[in-house]
Scaffold this motif. Structure first.
Motif, PDB file in Angstrom:
ATOM      1  N   GLU A 154      35.311  38.569  31.746  1.00  0.00           N
ATOM      2  CA  GLU A 154      36.197  39.660  32.146  1.00  0.00           C
ATOM      3  C   GLU A 154      36.376  39.813  33.661  1.00  0.00           C
ATOM      4  O   GLU A 154      37.472  40.105  34.123  1.00  0.00           O
ATOM      5  N   SER A 155      35.309  39.602  34.436  1.00  0.00           N
ATOM      6  CA  SER A 155      35.500  39.822  35.864  1.00  0.00           C
ATOM      7  C   SER A 155      36.273  38.659  36.509  1.00  0.00           C
ATOM      8  O   SER A 155      37.021  38.856  37.466  1.00  0.00           O
ATOM      9  N   ALA A 156      36.108  37.457  35.951  1.00  0.00           N
ATOM     10  CA  ALA A 156      36.916  36.323  36.426  1.00  0.00           C
ATOM     11  C   ALA A 156      38.374  36.545  36.051  1.00  0.00           C
ATOM     12  O   ALA A 156      39.291  36.239  36.825  1.00  0.00           O
ATOM     13  N   LEU A 157      38.569  37.113  34.872  1.00  0.00           N
ATOM     14  CA  LEU A 157      39.923  37.418  34.416  1.00  0.00           C
ATOM     15  C   LEU A 157      40.599  38.406  35.375  1.00  0.00           C
ATOM     16  O   LEU A 157      41.778  38.255  35.716  1.00  0.00           O
ATOM     17  N   LEU A 158      39.832  39.382  35.846  1.00  0.00           N
ATOM     18  CA  LEU A 158      40.405  40.354  36.778  1.00  0.00           C
ATOM     19  C   LEU A 158      40.779  39.696  38.097  1.00  0.00           C
ATOM     20  O   LEU A 158      41.823  39.984  38.682  1.00  0.00           O
ATOM     21  N   GLU A 159      39.912  38.785  38.558  1.00  0.00           N
ATOM     22  CA  GLU A 159      40.235  38.044  39.778  1.00  0.00           C
ATOM     23  C   GLU A 159      41.557  37.298  39.593  1.00  0.00           C
ATOM     24  O   GLU A 159      42.419  37.294  40.462  1.00  0.00           O
ATOM     25  N   SER A 160      41.690  36.677  38.422  1.00  0.00           N
ATOM     26  CA  SER A 160      42.895  35.912  38.133  1.00  0.00           C
ATOM     27  C   SER A 160      44.117  36.826  38.045  1.00  0.00           C
ATOM     28  O   SER A 160      45.200  36.479  38.513  1.00  0.00           O
ATOM     29  N   LEU A 161      43.936  37.997  37.470  1.00  0.00           N
ATOM     30  CA  LEU A 161      45.015  38.985  37.408  1.00  0.00           C
ATOM     31  C   LEU A 161      45.476  39.363  38.810  1.00  0.00           C
ATOM     32  O   LEU A 161      46.638  39.677  39.033  1.00  0.00           O
ATOM     33  N   GLU A 162      44.532  39.354  39.743  1.00  0.00           N
ATOM     34  CA  GLU A 162      44.874  39.688  41.125  1.00  0.00           C
ATOM     35  C   GLU A 162      45.445  38.481  41.860  1.00  0.00           C
ATOM     36  O   GLU A 162      45.635  38.513  43.073  1.00  0.00           O
ATOM     37  N   GLY A 163      45.661  37.401  41.133  1.00  0.00           N
ATOM     38  CA  GLY A 163      46.301  36.219  41.715  1.00  0.00           C
ATOM     39  C   GLY A 163      45.353  35.284  42.419  1.00  0.00           C
ATOM     40  O   GLY A 163      45.771  34.423  43.186  1.00  0.00           O
ATOM     41  N   LYS A 164      44.044  35.438  42.164  1.00  0.00           N
ATOM     42  CA  LYS A 164      43.079  34.595  42.878  1.00  0.00           C
ATOM     43  C   LYS A 164      42.491  33.538  41.955  1.00  0.00           C
ATOM     44  O   LYS A 164      42.831  33.474  40.777  1.00  0.00           O
ATOM     45  N   ARG A 165      41.583  32.745  42.510  1.00  0.00           N
ATOM     46  CA  ARG A 165      40.821  31.830  41.661  1.00  0.00           C
ATOM     47  C   ARG A 165      39.919  32.662  40.763  1.00  0.00           C
ATOM     48  O   ARG A 165      39.387  33.687  41.179  1.00  0.00           O
ATOM     49  N   GLY A 166      39.724  32.218  39.544  1.00  0.00           N
ATOM     50  CA  GLY A 166      38.938  33.004  38.598  1.00  0.00           C
ATOM     51  C   GLY A 166      37.449  32.772  38.745  1.00  0.00           C
ATOM     52  O   GLY A 166      36.850  32.009  38.006  1.00  0.00           O
ATOM     53  N   ILE A 167      36.860  33.442  39.722  1.00  0.00           N
ATOM     54  CA  ILE A 167      35.417  33.311  39.923  1.00  0.00           C
ATOM     55  C   ILE A 167      34.768  34.637  39.528  1.00  0.00           C
ATOM     56  O   ILE A 167      35.180  35.691  40.013  1.00  0.00           O
ATOM     57  N   PRO A 168      33.787  34.606  38.637  1.00  0.00           N
ATOM     58  CA  PRO A 168      33.195  35.861  38.166  1.00  0.00           C
ATOM     59  C   PRO A 168      32.652  36.702  39.317  1.00  0.00           C
ATOM     60  O   PRO A 168      32.129  36.170  40.298  1.00  0.00           O
TER      61      PRO A 168
END
Lengths: 627, 180
Positions: free
Chosen positions: A369-383
């Motif tokens: 979920e936290s990687a998903l949020l990073e990705s939602l913010e347009g970033k690399r999906g790093i937890p």
């Protein structure tokens, strides 16, 4: 634009002419035939159409995906343009950072790509259905037409019950066979400007084998919400707690507790996210729910929004499921017209919920979920490091609840029939039903909705599995079960599962299964922390040695040390579980490793193989040919 | 044989002999050592074939076929095989070529290099073929002890050898394993 203009961008790369890929009819982008190439005009248009004329940092990933889909790759001038556009805002971004994002997601390409790109799924179930054969065929085809066609691999595409599967320019093709191969060859040879994938190839099937409350439910849009709206917003938390609902994504976190945390948080904005990044190999139930039960999913999300006070929502849809995008968009639009989404829903003041769909771009880790949020913010999906938990500070720092697709369906069910009723079907504290995606060696693979007292044995009987040697429950990060444990029920207290159930009969070499899972983790490690990034590679390479019969007891010891290290030192769940397949097999059936140890008592490597490069250069055995 | 000294063999594979130099830094203690050990194959003795030994110290990783042959002989003849130094343990500096195709490496050195006269990739029956990648020695054989460092400090060699002579487990102090 001065900075960009000064560089005098040549939009068509000198060496790699950037031609537009053939428009696929079921894609969301407007159908444009082959075009000369990507120009600044296109980027401005894309920005105006989808991003309100100003590209924000958080939209970057969506923008890159849009370029990727329309042009097949992202050239360096497009990267420069994005960097320049975003840097006009407060939060700038360098070109290097954008390249980092492109490299992170496996469906984004920064090298010129032929107009047709086929991704073959590499899940173990695809191999069990003969993927290798197709791989060889398409590799030959790609060699014949290197400028028109490329074939690469991708992790599980969520079509395990109808494999071997592939994605053609991102759109799914299930059940590859000879006639599909020929059809693809024809496309490559004839180069049509438009390809109607859905009409040319079979489409993914729901393949529902057994229904229960969730899959039987035909929800009249709005009914569940209306029931919830008879009570004040917080009232539904009581229902959820009475239902004792636990998350269906795999971890089984109590949903009521998560929502309570978010509801209690004091913030100007809150967010509800549906995790439809169904990446765990062997899981495909969310695809079916999105396809055939989307009303329940959105209804569940809307109830969540009202309960915690959120007005913004996202469905994070994995790239592999983008063929559902037009359908999902239509469902959302329809609900907006019905006043079931948008402002003042069903006339209730302050009940606003705006739902958007966000595409992933090929990264298993974004299911966390936290990687998903990073990705939602347009970033690399790093937890992220927790706390703060997403329910306290998630998307852009706003309190955010992230739940699985199936969890939201359960929420709608709780809303309709009440928490106590939902909890009345329970087994050792696991309430409701669970949807399983079943694949592998059985007569009737597909979707099964089952109560929580169902044992592994029951499931095997139900699906028509014979001579079962082992079952992987919960995907590669779950458990490898041998017959001794088949009497265990699949629930949160015994064998916990996010919905993946892969069956292996006695003809299978479980070593290859474990190798496949380990390679999967190696590919999907986000690369942020060393124990996982390097550890996965070491596991994978050590298993290679076993596969080549070059390993010894030392390597088993080495595996054990590495498993221990990854378990205690990894940053997130991926690294902590990446060694589980090896561990389960090593502890359960060590013979699969012992059988593959070297027979040479002294030297473990094959000198002939290790000098292959020198031999190719005619340097080895030089004496024979020399003078 | 009249003496009952413990036999020790040493060799440098794909290494720089730096570990051997460090070994010699035990200085005058080498006189004590010689009272207890006899060197078999080693650059110190110029013996070409390894005989049966109690201890084999191997410096350097495996970069060519000959390295593998020497290592095999060491493993077959030494009761305890010790992987000495960064190259033997990790591949070290020679392993920097591992990410570059062999052909490119050779061309850079022997064909396109600055000041190369008569450019050609050397090729002769006496030149052992290179391995695809430089390997640490434990990839190829079982290793009993690892002596870390680039090079391992003289005191680490001393501790290892005295421990084996005294028939106890070697124990390296933190200072002998810490290289910042």
């Amino acid at each position: 634009m001065e900075k960009v203009n000064k560089r005098q961008i040549n939009w068509i790369d000198k060496n790699n002419k950037m031609t537009q890929i053939p428009t696929l009819l079921c894609m969301t982008s407007p159908s444009v035939p082959y075009e000369i190439g990507l120009t600044e005009k296109h980027l401005n248009e894309l920005e105006a159409d989808h991003f309100n004329g100003q590209l924000n940092r958080k939209d970057l990933l969506q923008f890159l995906i849009a370029i990727q889909q329309r042009f097949g790759w992202i050239c360096k001038d497009a990267i420069a343009w994005c960097s320049h556009r975003i840097s006009q805002l407060e939060t700038g971004i360098s070109e290097q950072e954008i390249r980092g994002i492109i490299d992170f997601y496996s469906f984004l390409e920064k090298e010129a790509c032929p107009p047709l790109h086929l991704h073959l799924s590499t899940n173990v179930t695809d191999y069990m259905l003969g993927q290798q054969d197709h791989q060889a065929y398409f590799e030959t085809l790609a060699k014949e037409y290197p400028k028109r066609f490329r074939v690469t691999n991708t992790s599980c595409t969520g079509l395990c019950d109808q494999g071997p599967a592939a994605l053609l320019n991102g759109l799914p093709i299930p059940a590859l066979n000879n006639s599909i191969r020929e059809a693809i060859r024809k496309l490559v040879e004839e180069q049509p400007a438009k390809i109607d994938v859905a009409a040319t190839f079979p489409t993914p099937q729901d393949n529902i084998q057994l229904k229960d409350q969730l899959l039987n439910r035909q929800l009249q849009s709005g009914n569940a919400i209306k029931r919830v709206m008879t009570n004040p917003a917080e009232g539904f938390l009581g229902e959820l707690n009475a239902a004792r609902l636990r998350g269906r994504g795999g971890a089984g976190f109590p949903t009521g507790f998560k929502w309570q945390t978010c509801a209690d948080a004091d913030a100007s904005q809150k967010v509800v996210v549906c995790n439809a990044d169904e990446g765990e190999p062997g899981t495909f139930k969310d695809r079916v729910l999105l396809h055939s039960h989307i009303q329940q999913v959105i209804e569940g999300m809307t109830i969540a929004a009202r309960t915690v006070g959120a007005s913004l929502g996202f469905i994070y849809l994995r790239f592999e499921y983008q063929y559902l995008l037009p359908m999902l968009t239509a469902a959302i639009e329809e609900r907006v017209t019905q006043n079931l989404l948008g402002d003042a829903i069903l006339g209730e003041e302050d009940f606003n919920f705006h739902l958007h769909i966000h595409l992933g771009a090929g990264a298993y880790i974004c299911g966390e979920e936290s990687a998903l949020l990073e990705s939602l913010e347009g970033k690399r999906g790093i937890p992220r490091i927790r706390p703060p938990f997403p329910a306290q500070a998630g998307y852009l720092g706003y309190p955010t609840i992230v739940n699985n697709v199936e969890t939201f369906c359960c929420v709608a069910e709780v809303a309709l029939t009440g928490g106590a009723n939902f909890a009345s079907r329970q087994c050792e504290g696991s309430t409701g039903t669970k949807i399983h995606s079943i694949s592998g060696d059985c007569e009737r693979p597909g979707i099964y909705e089952l109560p929580f007292d169902t044992t592994v044995e029951d499931i095997l009987k139900l699906v028509g599995a014979k001579n079962t040697q082992a079952v992987q429950v919960g995907g590669p990060s779950g458990k490898l079960l041998f017959p001794e444990l088949f009497h265990e029920p699949v629930n949160f207290s015994h064998v916990s599962s996010g919905g993946s159930f892969m069956v292996f009969d006695e003809s299978r070499d479980l070593f290859n299964v474990v190798k496949n899972f380990t390679d999967f983790f190696h590919h999907e490690s986000c690369g942020f922390c060393t124990p996982c990034r390097v550890g996965c590679g070491v596991l994978s390479e050590t298993l290679d040695k076993f596969a080549k019969h070059h390993a010894s007891d030392d390597d088993i010891q080495h595996l054990r040390e590495m498993m221990e290290l990854m378990d205690v030192a990894s940053h997130c769940g991926l690294g902590q579980t990446a060694a589980h397949p090896v561990r389960f097999l090593l502890e359960g059936k060590p013979d699969f490793f012992k059988n593959k140890e070297t027979t040479d008592s002294v030297v473990k490597i094959d000198i002939h193989e290790e000098t292959s490069a020198a031999r190719e250069l005619h340097l080895a055995n030089a004496g024979e040919s020399h003078e | 044989m009249s003496d009952n000294k413990v036999k020790v063999a040493t060799c440098s594979l794909a290494g720089c002999f730096g570990c051997h130099m460090s070994f010699l830094d035990i200085d005058e203690r080498i006189v004590d050592l010689i009272n207890h050990v006899r060197f078999d194959r080693s650059p110190l003795t110029d013996i070409k074939e390894v005989g049966h030994c109690a201890i084999g110290l191997v410096e350097g990783g495996l970069c060519n076929e000959e390295n593998v042959e020497v290592l095999k002989a060491f493993r077959e003849n030494c009761d305890l095989l010790v992987s000495v130094g960064a190259c033997a343990i990790n591949g070290g500096v020679p392993a920097m070529r591992n990410n570059i195709p062999l052909e490119e490496c050779l061309e850079t050195a022997y064909v396109n290099g600055i000041g190369v006269v008569d450019p050609q990739i050397p090729q002769h029956e006496d030149i052992p073929p290179l391995l695809n990648k430089v390997l640490p020695i434990h990839e190829a054989v079982h290793v009993d002890y690892f002596l870390p460092g680039c090079p391992p400090p003289a005191d680490a060699f001393w501790e290892l050898l005295t421990a084996v002579l005294e028939n106890r487990e070697p124990n390296l102090d933190y200072s002998l394993r810490h290289f910042d």
